[in-house]
Enzyme design. Structure first.
Site, PDB file in Angstrom:
ATOM      1  N   ASN A 184      82.312   9.321  92.093  1.00 24.33           N
ATOM      2  CA  ASN A 184      83.636   9.351  92.378  1.00 24.33           C
ATOM      3  C   ASN A 184      84.198   7.970  93.016  1.00 24.33           C
ATOM      4  OD1 ASN A 184      83.398  12.179  92.000  1.00 24.33           O
ATOM      5  ND2 ASN A 184      83.169  12.693  94.095  1.00 24.33           N
TER       6      ASN A 184
ATOM      7  N   ASP B  25      87.046   8.056  95.370  1.00 22.74           N
ATOM      8  CA  ASP B  25      87.886   8.233  96.208  1.00 22.74           C
ATOM      9  C   ASP B  25      87.327   7.733  97.709  1.00 22.74           C
ATOM     10  OD1 ASP B  25      86.945  11.827  95.700  1.00 22.74           O
ATOM     11  OD2 ASP B  25      86.021  10.120  97.145  1.00 22.74           O
TER      12      ASP B  25
ATOM     13  N   HIS C 179      80.851   4.304  89.915  1.00 22.17           N
ATOM     14  CA  HIS C 179      81.779   3.810  89.171  1.00 22.17           C
ATOM     15  C   HIS C 179      82.731   3.117  89.972  1.00 22.17           C
ATOM     16  CE1 HIS C 179      80.923   7.626  86.497  1.00 22.17           C
ATOM     17  NE2 HIS C 179      80.015   6.477  86.257  1.00 22.17           N
TER      18      HIS C 179
ATOM     19  N   CYS D 239      90.585 -10.229  89.233  1.00 19.69           N
ATOM     20  CA  CYS D 239      91.550 -10.626  88.314  1.00 19.69           C
ATOM     21  C   CYS D 239      90.489 -10.804  87.013  1.00 19.69           C
ATOM     22  CB  CYS D 239      91.747 -12.024  88.418  1.00 19.69           C
ATOM     23  SG  CYS D 239      92.428 -12.895  87.188  1.00 19.69           S
TER      24      CYS D 239
ATOM     25  N   SER E 281      79.936  17.300  85.580  1.00 21.72           N
ATOM     26  CA  SER E 281      79.519  18.071  84.347  1.00 21.72           C
ATOM     27  C   SER E 281      78.396  16.963  83.809  1.00 21.72           C
ATOM     28  CB  SER E 281      80.803  17.715  83.520  1.00 21.72           C
ATOM     29  OG  SER E 281      81.102  16.364  83.312  1.00 21.72           O
TER      30      SER E 281
ATOM     31  N   ASN F 135      77.017  23.760  91.159  1.00 22.05           N
ATOM     32  CA  ASN F 135      78.126  23.506  90.383  1.00 22.05           C
ATOM     33  C   ASN F 135      78.846  24.993  89.961  1.00 22.05           C
ATOM     34  OD1 ASN F 135      79.403  21.114  89.115  1.00 22.05           O
ATOM     35  ND2 ASN F 135      79.442  22.165  87.170  1.00 22.05           N
TER      36      ASN F 135
END
Ligand code: APR
Length: 326
Positions: A121, A123, A138, A146, A262, A285
């Protein structure tokens, strides 16, 4: 195959909640692999559920995308950065509060049982929950870089652009370009002085504006670099920290806990294959996955499951942090 079969025999007795509780009681070096499913209760949609981000992008159809995943594709971003920046404010972490899952991960860390949380995530809710042993596989919006000169800036630098749905261009690049154009102008001035007015100029057809234009067009080809949040797009490699951590952690881990994902996106989804077969795997899950065979599958809402497990173990999930909004 024989190793896997032997593993399955050894761990085949593991199947139930009771087994999961025993593993949680005794494991001291837990890897948690988490995905968007642990943030849905915070109001952040996941990606691939029927109500997820990709379904929303498909249904809305207002972005010129051949495939919803193109929104996070680096090649498409380079061509059409304005499409991502017209959308980014929808996923920009602003006033979200960590879920019981995030706080449960923090509790495991406080109990000294968390080896590392590999989150997919972006966030940063793990940080907000106070988790320190977290690897954002990620990336996140915490910083931005840049694409041309690689200058890295704090995430809040581009927040006004994200909120205004504008593409941020690199100040460092622009400054370098302006300095180079100014240096060329001075060179031209000096050349004019030393050779007299009548001579042909080094650039363009003698019209200052054209010279300026030719300078700009010759400057490394067009506009200053586009600044992109440091989130990993499809077509980009993960930060080397991911491999370094996994290489080390695979030797120490004694339980793999997979929550709210997933397991569709490599290389994070391949973490399961890098962990020794002797390490039990628990999968929590909403929906089953069929391409992997964890030892224990607890299907349902992740917040409810970790809350139930904690109640059975006599653990207390910490309350949400007080998030002060300006
Ligand atoms: N409790 C438990 N599971 C849930 C919940 C919930 N409340 N809500 C959703 N889920 C499950 C869904 O059933 C789904 O299986 O979480 C999973 C989320 O899967 P994805 O939407 O594919 O998200 P994720 O696995 O994190 O995606 C991985 O894909 O697009 C890329 O970079 C993006 O990091 C993302 C990566």
């Amino acid at each position: 195959l024989s190793r896997i079969l032997r593993r399955r025999e050894r761990l085949s007795h593991l199947s139930s909640v009771e087994d999961a509780l025993n593993l949680l009681r005794t494991s001291k070096r837990i890897i948690i692999l988490s995905g968007a499913g642990i943030s849905t209760s915070c109001g952040i949609p996941d990606f691939r559920s029927s109500t997820g981000l990709y379904a929303q992008l498909q249904d809305e159809g207002r972005y010129e995308l051949d495939d919803p995943q193109q929104m996070f594709d680096i090649r498409y971003f380079r061509e059409r950065p304005e499409v991502f920046y017209s959308f980014a404010k929808q996923i920009y972490p602003s006033n979200f509060v960590p879920s019981p899952c995030h706080r449960w991960i923090k509790m495991l860390e406080d109990r000294g049982q968390l080896l590392r949380n590999y989150t997919q995530n972006i966030d940063t809710l793990e940080n907000l929950a106070g988790v320190t042993k977290v690897l954002q596989c990620h990336g996140s919006f915490s910083t931005a870089s840049c694409l041309r000169c690689k200058t890295r800036v704090p995430g809040p630098t581009i927040e006004p652009y994200i909120m205004a749905q504008k593409v941020p261009y690199c100040g460092a690049c622009r400054e370098a370009r302006d300095q180079e154009i100014e240096a060329r102008r001075k060179q031209r001035e000096a050349a004019k002085k030393s050779k007299g007015k009548g001579k042909a100029r080094a650039w363009g057809n003698g019209d200052d504006d054209d010279d300026e234009d030719s300078d700009e067009s010759e400057w490394g080809g067009g506009e200053p670099g586009i600044i992109k949040p440091d989130i990993t797009f499809f077509g980009q490699a993960l930060d080397s920290e991911f491999d370094e951590c996994l290489f080390k952690d695979r030797e120490e881990v004694d339980l793999l806990l997979i929550i709210g994902t997933s397991l569709k996106v490599a290389p994070v989804s391949e973490v399961l294959t890098h962990i020794p077969h002797s390490v039990p795997q628990i999968f929590i899950n909403l929906t089953p996955v069929h391409h992997v065979q964890p030892d224990i599958c607890l299907l349902g809402d992740a917040d409810s499951i970790v809350t139930y497990l904690s109640s059975q173990l006599g653990w207390t999930i910490p309350p949400p942090p007080v998030v002060l909004h300006p």
